[in-house]
Scaffold this motif. Structure first.
Motif, PDB file in Angstrom:
ATOM      1  N   TYR A  42       0.815  -1.216   0.000  1.00  0.00           N
ATOM      2  CA  TYR A  42       0.000   0.000   0.000  1.00  0.00           C
ATOM      3  C   TYR A  42       0.853   1.272   0.000  1.00  0.00           C
ATOM      4  CZ  TYR A  42      -3.623  -3.345   1.133  1.00  0.00           C
ATOM      5  OH  TYR A  42      -4.463  -4.422   1.083  1.00  0.00           O
ATOM      6  N   GLU A  95     -11.766   3.533  -3.699  1.00  0.00           N
ATOM      7  CA  GLU A  95     -11.500   4.247  -2.447  1.00  0.00           C
ATOM      8  C   GLU A  95     -12.781   4.706  -1.759  1.00  0.00           C
ATOM      9  OE1 GLU A  95      -7.336   5.871  -2.105  1.00  0.00           O
ATOM     10  OE2 GLU A  95      -8.199   7.131  -3.682  1.00  0.00           O
ATOM     11  N   LYS A  98     -12.881   5.338   2.047  1.00  0.00           N
ATOM     12  CA  LYS A  98     -12.403   6.618   2.582  1.00  0.00           C
ATOM     13  C   LYS A  98     -13.485   7.683   2.544  1.00  0.00           C
ATOM     14  CE  LYS A  98      -7.533   5.999   1.288  1.00  0.00           C
ATOM     15  NZ  LYS A  98      -6.381   6.588   0.540  1.00  0.00           N
ATOM     16  N   ASN A 104     -11.352   8.072   7.202  1.00  0.00           N
ATOM     17  CA  ASN A 104     -10.806   7.722   5.885  1.00  0.00           C
ATOM     18  C   ASN A 104     -10.276   6.289   5.856  1.00  0.00           C
ATOM     19  OD1 ASN A 104     -11.331  10.289   4.845  1.00  0.00           O
ATOM     20  ND2 ASN A 104      -9.371  11.074   5.577  1.00  0.00           N
ATOM     21  N   TYR A 106      -9.784   3.030   4.344  1.00  0.00           N
ATOM     22  CA  TYR A 106      -9.800   2.333   3.042  1.00  0.00           C
ATOM     23  C   TYR A 106     -10.294   0.897   3.185  1.00  0.00           C
ATOM     24  CZ  TYR A 106      -7.899   0.235  -1.256  1.00  0.00           C
ATOM     25  OH  TYR A 106      -7.746  -0.440  -2.446  1.00  0.00           O
TER      26      TYR A 106
END
Length: 360
Positions: A42, A95, A98, A104, A106
């Motif tokens: 990531y 996404e 988020k 946020n 993920y």
């Protein structure tokens, strides 16, 4: 009259193909993106101050796709825009976790079902757009005129020209005024006189080659045996996994922690989530029984019913089981969905080839 009737919005004749291309781009982008991020740890673009999310690249591709549809004409531009819009939407919606969480997150569990449902919605739109519709002759003529206009100044393939000529010949000109009949005649004359591209289109050549390879490597008897074996194995594995999951959730554990985690999707989830897990389990039992019954019927010579039941079992698994299961194990569900989509496609291909062989 003519301009008034055709100026309203209408379905493109290739709407189903274009939305299907978009759906394929969407699905592949999400899968490839998640696998790449997982394999690479990531990574982030932007350093300590900025974070350039890949959703921004998705938005950029969506803008480019819109500009192509607004600025350019022709099938190539539309197909390219469909590909870019699918990739852009995949990067954007990947996404979504988020966007729906305050921190946020993920990896928020609800993100996977949202992505999956969005993909299914696009697929349903593609199938609905591909349906044959009865349209007024004036609308058909307007679309043919647009398509011929895209070919002006370029060579046209014989298959494409024959398709347009056939559409023109099937029009009921008794409902047309003199100016529309004259337009039909002019379009027919142009198509007959247009420079012909004797080489088949690239996609046509690819499809023909793939069909020959399919017939050589997977003749119908072998494909039949393979599909029956896969459906039997799918039914047995599904029931076995459900039994093991119940045993593990009841307190028994294996010597392997990874296997326990795989078999016990209830970890770190509340009771409300377990309700969804229970519904998914019931649907999995239905799917397993459906695959098993399909395989048995097929082995007993009831080919049509067996194939149909296998297709419906695949659809239930893809649209119900995987949506709920993705909340608990998004990566495992991705691979399961790919495998079941491949099984569904093979069942549909068998049915198409079987009916073609019977018709002969």
């Amino acid at each position: 009259m003519f301009g008034t009737r055709v100026s309203r919005m209408r379905w493109r004749s290739e709407a189903g193909r274009l939305v299907t291309v978009m759906a394929v781009g969407f699905g592949l982008t999400v899968v490839i993106t998640r696998l790449y991020l997982m394999a690479s740890g990531y990574p982030k673009i932007g350093g300590n101050t900025y974070h350039i999310a890949h959703a921004l690249f998705g938005g950029l591709l969506l803008v480019i796709a819109c500009l192509m549809m607004l600025l350019l004409i022709g099938r190539t531009a539309l197909t390219t825009a469909a590909v870019l819009s699918g990739v852009g939407l995949g990067l954007f919606i990947d996404e979504v976790g988020k966007f729906i969480t305050a921190d946020n997150n993920y990896f928020f569990p609800l993100a996977a079902p949202i992505i999956y449902l969005a993909f299914l919605l696009i697929v349903l739109v593609a199938r609905y757009a591909a349906r044959t519709r009865k349209r007024p002759p004036a609308l058909v003529l307007a679309e043919i005129t647009e398509q011929v206009g895209d070919q002006v100044g370029a060579r046209i393939g014989p298959q494409r020209r024959d398709q347009l000529l056939d559409q023109l010949n099937r029009l009921d000109r008794r409902t047309f005024g003199p100016e529309m009949v004259e337009l039909c005649t002019a379009l027919t004359d142009y198509l007959k006189a247009a420079h012909e591209d004797t080489r088949p289109a690239l996609m046509t050549r690819v499809v023909r080659a793939a069909t020959r390879v399919e017939a050589a490597l997977l003749p119908l008897p072998l494909l039949r045996a393979l599909l029956i074996a896969v459906m039997f194995a799918h039914a047995i594995w599904t029931l076995l996994r459900l039994v093991l999951a119940v045993v593990v959730m009841a307190g028994w554990h294996t010597p392997w922690r990874e296997l326990d985690h795989l078999l016990d999707p209830s970890q770190n989830h509340g009771w409300k989530s377990l309700v969804g897990l229970g519904i998914a389990a019931v649907a999995q039992v239905v799917v397993a029984l459906g695959y098993g019954a399909a395989a048995v019927l097929w082995t007993r010579g009831r080919t049509e019913l067996g194939v149909r039941l296998g297709i419906w079992s695949s659809l239930v698994s893809l649209t119900v089981v995987n949506v709920l299961a993705s909340y608990f194990s998004q990566f495992l569900t991705v691979f399961t969905a790919i495998a079941e989509a491949l099984l569904l496609w093979m069942l549909i291909r068998f049915r198409t080839r079987y009916y073609a062989a019977v018709g002969e």
